[in-house]
Design a protein around this motif. Structure first.
Motif, PDB file in Angstrom:
ATOM      1  N   GLN A   1      26.730   4.891  18.113  1.00  0.00           N
ATOM      2  CA  GLN A   1      27.657   4.898  16.981  1.00  0.00           C
ATOM      3  C   GLN A   1      28.052   3.502  16.516  1.00  0.00           C
ATOM      4  OE1 GLN A   1      31.066   7.524  17.065  1.00  0.00           O
ATOM      5  NE2 GLN A   1      30.060   8.898  18.505  1.00  0.00           N
TER       6      GLN A   1
ATOM      7  N   SER B   1      20.916  12.237   8.851  1.00  0.00           N
ATOM      8  CA  SER B   1      22.290  11.834   9.099  1.00  0.00           C
ATOM      9  C   SER B   1      23.131  13.102   9.161  1.00  0.00           C
ATOM     10  CB  SER B   1      22.807  10.931   7.979  1.00  0.00           C
ATOM     11  OG  SER B   1      24.180  10.633   8.163  1.00  0.00           O
TER      12      SER B   1
ATOM     13  N   SER C   1      23.519   1.475  12.942  1.00  0.00           N
ATOM     14  CA  SER C   1      24.431   2.560  12.577  1.00  0.00           C
ATOM     15  C   SER C   1      25.463   2.100  11.558  1.00  0.00           C
ATOM     16  CB  SER C   1      25.140   3.110  13.814  1.00  0.00           C
ATOM     17  OG  SER C   1      24.315   3.997  14.527  1.00  0.00           O
TER      18      SER C   1
END
Length: 227
Positions: free
Chosen positions: A48, A173, A53
């Motif tokens: 993350q 995503s 990202s």
């Protein structure tokens, strides 16, 4: 309410996303799975807080800001930072499951109630076999596989999963939305009214009837929304 959103990401956005994903540091997706999902989750995911990202999150969030249909359908109050996954090879499926009611970002500490789930497809359908998003709703099981850049919105209360990918790689995503309007039924009524108003204005212009119905839309939103 299951809604197909076209061209959330432009062709250029998809090219930029793919360039970042092709060189990304993929990890075992089970590291972020909840207790129920742990036994059925078999994919790869980007960390993350990684550099790739963060760049991809900015790309996706910027595109969502520009997409009027996304706002009308989801009525977002908060959006969980978008995540990115890959299916293929030995890590190629996600069994049927229900998402947690509250999502917690390990990168930002953000907490989001999951009212609406969204998947944005980042690989073209012909690039891989299988990999359909399978969503169970009141009309039975529905399989979704969309062009790169398109997205699907569906209630986070739905049982769903990803069918095994038998060739190539599925890239996507995914994220959750805490909506200003918590009820899926109320969001559906508002969305249907908004779409009908749009078509009415396109055909008739700003008539007194359109003005009156716009007032009805906003009064319902005022009644139901929590900001």
């Amino acid at each position: 309410m299951l809604i197909h959103l076209r061209n959330v990401l432009s062709a250029e956005d998809v090219r930029r996303a793919r360039a970042l994903l092709d060189g990304a540091d993929w990890r075992d997706g089970r590291a972020t799975a909840g207790a129920q999902a742990l036994a059925s989750k078999n994919n790869q995911q980007l960390p993350q807080g990684g550099e790739a990202s963060r760049a991809l999150q900015a790309l996706v969030l910027g595109a969502l800001e520009r997409h009027a249909l996304f706002f009308s359908a989801a009525l977002p109050k908060k959006i969980f930072n978008p995540l990115f996954n890959r299916y293929g090879g030995e890590t190629n499926f996600y069994g049927q499951h229900v998402d947690n009611a509250v999502m917690h970002s390990r990168a930002s500490g953000q907490r989001v109630r999951s009212d609406v789930s969204c998947t944005i497809f980042l690989a073209e359908p012909e690039e891989y076999d299988g990999g359909e998003l399978v969503i169970d709703d009141t009309y039975g099981s529905r399989k979704v596989k969309l062009p790169a850049g398109d997205a699907v919105l569906y209630p986070s209360t739905s049982v769903h999963g990803v069918a095994p990918v038998t060739r190539g790689h599925r890239l996507a995503s995914f994220f959750w939305v805490e909506s200003m309007v918590r009820s899926d039924e109320q969001r559906r009524l508002l969305f249907d009214l908004d779409m009908a108003l749009m078509r009415l204005r396109q055909r008739e212009g700003e008539t007194p009837e359109a003005v009156a119905l716009t007032g009805t839309y906003h009064n319902l939103l005022r009644m139901w929304a929590d900001t």
